[in-house]
Design an enzyme around this catalytic site. Structure first.
Site, short mmCIF file in Angstrom:
data_model
loop_
_atom_site.label_atom_id
_atom_site.label_comp_id
_atom_site.label_asym_id
_atom_site.label_seq_id
_atom_site.Cartn_x
_atom_site.Cartn_y
_atom_site.Cartn_z
N CYS A 133 0.84 -1.21 0.00
CA CYS A 133 0.00 0.00 0.00
C CYS A 133 0.87 1.25 0.00
CB CYS A 133 -0.92 -0.01 1.22
SG CYS A 133 -1.88 1.50 1.39
N CYS A 136 -0.47 4.12 2.27
CA CYS A 136 -0.25 3.92 3.71
C CYS A 136 1.22 4.12 4.08
CB CYS A 136 -0.65 2.50 4.12
SG CYS A 136 -2.09 1.83 3.32
N ASP A 137 2.12 3.58 3.27
CA ASP A 137 3.52 3.48 3.71
C ASP A 137 4.50 4.39 2.98
OD1 ASP A 137 2.75 1.54 5.54
OD2 ASP A 137 2.91 -0.05 4.05
#
Ligand code: NAP
Length: 307
Positions: A133, A136-137
């Site tokens: 992701c 997200c990261d």
């Protein structure tokens, strides 16, 4: 409590189905495993969903869809569906916490889950440099060098997104041509932070506490090389979420996708499927939403004519 429609999954197809069945005043429950939105909830920027000429953040779009479904009266609950019983006219939906729901029709919109590389180090370093992701990261890799694996729309789109944070993206693809949309390819070819490595697969991911390097194999000449990276983002496709259907009579294709007709009917009466979980050619938010609407109307017709 007997529902007219239970929708399994709260991505764009499930929410779209919920909007339509609730507007038709059918008593509707949508069951979502984690948070509504599905894949789009972890997509930074969507630029091909009609109505948003400047694009829209995927999470924002999913919040709008969820609100819209609730506005018309769609109930939403959270839980993991582990099986469905469809033999009787009244169908039973069973959750992992043993809760059971009864319904006259079912709309399966359970989507798909990301595929893994299945190479040594992948499991060990997940969350320690291995990610699925970018939204997200990505921010954890500011000014670092990373690898993105895959050659489809997801890999190219997310590689472009990651250039906002990182120093360099090595885009690694197992062939010498991308399957991604041409517009994404043009953007990638023009992006100076992206280094493309064709004809290569990841054989191993290694490091001490976090990812430090990956071992690559050139599939044409067999050469092995090491690439020093701090992160590896894997976008190599998806697997349908149909495990909970293993004891049902709903027909799946050889890859596990649900077979439907053009009206989203499955092989079982009163059960419909829509979005990425069904066998089809094009998997986009716009087609998922269209599928959801069709499944809802088919469920409505079934209720009017069959019960
Ligand atoms: P995808 O289209 O299935 O592409 C997967 C990519 O990963 C392919 O390039 C494939 O290589 C490669 N691959 C598969 N297994 C591999 C392995 N074990 N090792 C290395 N590489 C591997 O998946 P996706 O890109 O996630 O897209 C899924 C669907 O969502 C598509 O229908 C796509 O159009 C849609 N989508 C659309 C957008 C958009 O419109 N902006 C954005 C994201 C996704 P090969 O090419 O050699 O098979």
């Amino acid at each position: 409590m007997l529902y007219d429609v239970i929708i399994v999954g709260g991505g764009p197809s499930g929410l779209s189905a919920g909007i339509y069945t609730s507007r038709a005043r059918l008593k509707t429950l949508l069951i979502e495993k984690a948070g509504c939105g599905g894949q789009i909830a972890i997509t930074d920027h969507l630029e091909n969903y009609p109505g948003f000429e400047d694009g829209i953040n995927g999470f924002d779009l999913s919040v709008k869809m969820e609100k819209q479904a609730r506005t018309f009266g769609c109930e939403i609950t959270y839980g993991e569906v582990v099986s469905i019983q469809t033999e009787e006219e009244i169908k039973k939906i069973i959750l992992s916490d043993d809760k059971e729901y009864l319904t006259k029709t079912v709309v399966i919109a359970s989507g798909a889950n990301f595929k893994k590389l299945n190479v040594p180090g992948e499991k060990e370093f997940t969350g320690k440099g291995v990610s699925y992701c970018a939204t997200c990261d990505g921010p954890f890799f500011r000014e670092k060098e990373i690898a993105v694996i895959g050659g489809g729309d997801s890999a190219l789109q997310e590689a472009l997104y990651l250039t906002k944070f990182v120093k360099k993206v090595n885009l690694i693809h197992r062939r010498d041509a991308f399957r991604a949309a041409k517009i994404l390819q043009e953007k990638v070819f023009k992006e100076p932070k992206i280094n493309i490595i064709y004809d290569s697969v990841v054989e191993e991911i290694s490091g001490t506490d976090t990812v430090e390097r990956i071992k690559l194999k050139n599939v044409k000449n067999g050469n092995i090389s090491a690439l020093e990276v701090n992160g590896i983002f894997v976008f190599v496709g998806w697997l349908p979420n149909t495990g909970f259907l293993s004891n049902s009579k709903i027909k799946l294709n050889q890859n596990g996708y649900i077979i439907t007709d053009d009206n989203m009917k499955t092989s079982v009466n009163g059960v419909f499927a829509c979005g990425d979980v069904r066998e089809k050619i094009l998997r986009q938010v716009v087609t998922a939403a269209g599928d959801g609407a069709t499944a809802a109307i088919s469920a409505q017709h079934y209720l009017e004519n069959n019960l």
